[in-house]
Design a protein around this motif. Sequence first.
Motif, PDB file in Angstrom:
ATOM      1  N   GLU A  61       0.836  -1.205   0.000  1.00 22.42           N
ATOM      2  CA  GLU A  61       0.000   0.000   0.000  1.00 22.42           C
ATOM      3  C   GLU A  61       0.870   1.255   0.000  1.00 22.42           C
ATOM      4  O   GLU A  61       0.527   2.248  -0.626  1.00 22.42           O
ATOM      5  CB  GLU A  61      -0.960  -0.002   1.192  1.00 22.42           C
ATOM      6  CG  GLU A  61      -2.080  -1.032   1.103  1.00 22.42           C
ATOM      7  CD  GLU A  61      -3.073  -0.762  -0.029  1.00 22.42           C
ATOM      8  OE1 GLU A  61      -3.170   0.384  -0.494  1.00 22.42           O
ATOM      9  OE2 GLU A  61      -3.752  -1.722  -0.458  1.00 22.42           O
ATOM     10  N   ASP A 117       0.638   4.127  -2.803  1.00 16.01           N
ATOM     11  CA  ASP A 117       0.538   5.560  -2.520  1.00 16.01           C
ATOM     12  C   ASP A 117       1.645   6.330  -3.213  1.00 16.01           C
ATOM     13  O   ASP A 117       1.416   7.371  -3.819  1.00 16.01           O
ATOM     14  CB  ASP A 117       0.624   5.803  -1.003  1.00 16.01           C
ATOM     15  CG  ASP A 117      -0.655   5.372  -0.300  1.00 16.01           C
ATOM     16  OD1 ASP A 117      -1.670   5.204  -0.993  1.00 16.01           O
ATOM     17  OD2 ASP A 117      -0.622   5.190   0.934  1.00 16.01           O
ATOM     18  N   GLN A 145      -3.687   4.484  -6.451  1.00 15.05           N
ATOM     19  CA  GLN A 145      -4.684   3.942  -5.519  1.00 15.05           C
ATOM     20  C   GLN A 145      -5.967   3.498  -6.219  1.00 15.05           C
ATOM     21  O   GLN A 145      -6.562   2.484  -5.863  1.00 15.05           O
ATOM     22  CB  GLN A 145      -5.063   4.984  -4.446  1.00 15.05           C
ATOM     23  CG  GLN A 145      -3.944   5.363  -3.516  1.00 15.05           C
ATOM     24  CD  GLN A 145      -3.153   6.554  -4.049  1.00 15.05           C
ATOM     25  OE1 GLN A 145      -3.146   6.831  -5.249  1.00 15.05           O
ATOM     26  NE2 GLN A 145      -2.463   7.250  -3.160  1.00 15.05           N
TER      27      GLN A 145
END
Lengths: 333, 358, 270
Positions: free
Chosen positions: C148, C152, C157
Amino acid sequence: MSPDFLNTIEVILNGLMAGVMYSLVALGFVLIFKASGIFNYAQGVMALFAAMTLVGFQTGQVPFSHLINAVFGTSIHSFGWTLPAVVAVLLTVVVMILFAILVERLVLKHLVNQEPIILFMATIGLAYFMEGMGDLMWGSEMKILDVGVPQGGSLWLEEFTAGWATEGSTYYGMYIDRLDIVATVVAIVLVISLTLFSQYTRTGRALRAVADDHQAALSVGISLRKIWVIVWAIAGIVAMVAGIMWGAKSGVQFSLSLIALKALPVLILGGFTSIPGAIIGGLIIGVGEKLFEYGVGPLIGGATENWFAYVLALIFLVFRPQGLFGDKIIERV
Amino acid sequence: MFYRQAGDFKSSYREDLQTFALKQDRWAYYALLVVAFLVVPFIINDYWASAVLLPFLILAIAALGLNILTGYCGQVSLGTGGFMAVGAYACYKIMTSAPDLSIFFVVLLSGAVTALVGLIFGIPSLRIKGFYLAVATLAAQFFLVWLFNKVPWFYNYSASGQISAPERTMFGWAITGPNAEAPVRYLFCITIVVLLAWIARNLTRGRIGRSWMAIRDMDIAAEIIGVDPLKTKLLAFAVSSFYIGVSGALFFSVYLGAVEVGEVFGITLSFLILFMIIIGGLGSILGSFIGAGFLVLVPVLLKNVMVNGLGWPTDIAAHIEFVIVGGLIMGFLIVEPHGLAQLWRLAKEKLLLWPFPH
Amino acid sequence: MKNHGTSLVSNIEPGQEVLSVQNISLSFGGVKALTDISFDLVKGEVRAIIGPNGAGKSSMLNVINGFYHPQEGEVFYCGQKRNAMKPHQIAHQGIARTFQNIALFKGMSTLDNIMTGRFTHMKTNVLQHAFWRGPAEQEEIENRLKVEEIIDFLEIQTIRKTPVGRLPYGLQKRVELGRALAAEPVLLLLDEPMAGMNIEEKEDMSRFILDVQEEFGTTIALIEHDMGVVMDISDRVVVLDYGKKIGDGTPDEVRNNQAVIDAYLGVPHE
């Protein structure tokens, strides 16, 4: 010469003859694979279907008679005529060409640019479809196919070779089916005419162009779809020849399509794109399995012909994946 | 409108990793389990068990196994029938040589034996791909069937050459043998099916599953991120063969009771399982079940309509079945190569937005 | 197997050599792809490899990550001589790469593609995965957090759960970079990361590359045809032509090297 030695020679000769049959089926595979990159699993069923159709025409059978009878309660079976072999063969050729057109229209056209393995699975579906269709049209009972090819052992050869054995030993000469000899001649004629066709005709050149490079062939104005129809039609006719030979030998029945599975190991040995490869591969498999059965079979319970070809192919795959005649594959990253 | 994801929020990655992301799907799944375990056993009869439910459950296990190998790891196998035969004969040998061992463990052990055999036949997969590999697996198919036919040790030197399952019980109920009741056999099978489906889902959702799919989608790129192709493919062969072996063991011991290897475990069975995963959906757990259900039901349905309904001869019904199945295979590959499972997914996506798609 | 990269590189100071190739020669059945090539990469730099088509740039990367085994010459990695290794073993030593033609896993989502990049950092076994709850799930979630972060960082996303096959070209390139970054590599090999991109996409990609160098201290080897980009973002440049090294140095040195100018502009034949 000792009888044992002569027996071995006979086994080898019979293996070569069986090999010719395998080569005939493998030839159909190679043609389609070269032109379209499709591994046509249905080639064997095509041979069966062609042979059934031929017998059906010859004996004047009504297509779908069983189904019609079941649906309408009628009891029709035959038109009541018998056609000469030549006419029946020509009609079967027409059917195989129609079949090629239908396959292209209904199936291949929609599967362009799919991965080879998807196309392979589609041809398995095609094989099932044709098998059911053939049985629906002509009935599933075993049929006798007779187009006037001589059959039975060659007496002349038996007498001629009987005297070769060492004096005092019992040897009755070699048994070679005349049908096998005819099949060999037919196969040779077929290969020569295919070679001439691809070398000297416009369509033949287009075929070779497509086999070399699809994109390039398209860009010089060759219609890929037309080529595919032609190739499938030719493969259908080759299948018919194979079907006639096999059918005359052992009757037209379901096992014919399984014998055609043996063309797969033949191709592994000979390479997927080489016509001479298909022929030599077929001969090696034919001789190999007959010799193995003759020499080793009795020790391990026999019926080794069921798997010998596949296991030989497996061994080949592990040690020489490109086949006997293929080039070594260099992977680019 | 009624089927929706609005308000169904995820607040942790753990929730995001759930098998059934929607609350409604989750409830449907639990309801299905309740029906399968608490309702069906009380209404099942011999016809439904032997014509539909048992073959469906047992073949679904084989389809799961083949889907792991072909759908997830991209290695096509035409040897499923042969590997099922390994499971069946392993089951027979273990049953007869260790009569006291629980049938549950016999079945699992049979799977383990098949996994070993699968490993051996998986070794060539390092060097060969695509339909070359398919031909190699054909060698397994024909060789294994021949072996079980020819070596009397495998069928304990019985005169008929057949193997037949002796009676084995669990908690006092007969699972195998002529006295086994339909509900008991059904419950035994569905327990194993649910267990194996859960494990298959777990294996495919994480690191292991991703390494299989990486090999399937692009083996060179898979190597570059550290996936060892040999280990990964062999693991897929082993796991897949385990499933197929369990399926073969159940097919023999619980479903048929007695088999003749050439008739039951021939190349036709291999193709049947392959068709199940094509029609159901390559690379989908749900698809394995849908495909198995579909191909078990279609012949039953055709037979009921054509033979019992219209009074046609059985051989014509069988031929029509070939035509329909073959046509369906081609049709699916053309229209939806991802199979019924994908159609199901698309239908659900549409339903999520219904009736206001914009 | 674990990722050994971090432990190997831990005693290497910035500015010291991470990898060096010495006298590499590679040929395919008589065709010489590389002839006697030597150069080095120091920790934390962006090192560009340039040259006309067919100069052997991609072959050089393939030697570094183990697809090709050179007939002559040696590779030193983190100060040790490297024996012949398979690509997947080299991945475990902390070398990651992207490809000239996108090599994503077409059947998987963006998230899964980047998760595969974490492969060298995950070590739960089959049995643990079979039962999921416990170590397998925990490891999955820990690595998801890392992924994640990368999602980012690359600003992707919104396409997290989209199958990569549906993404436009520029985004696919970005996902591929993400997959390589997820491995937290010591050395990152980028094979034409900006090929076929428009100016805006190239600017984005250049920014990501410089950020990677700055934030993670990753050493980067880069093949690129766009000279503007090369001169802007690289610290040192190697120039190849017909499998031979014809120039090596800072962008300015290379720009003024006569052999390089000849190779790019052509030499008039007498």
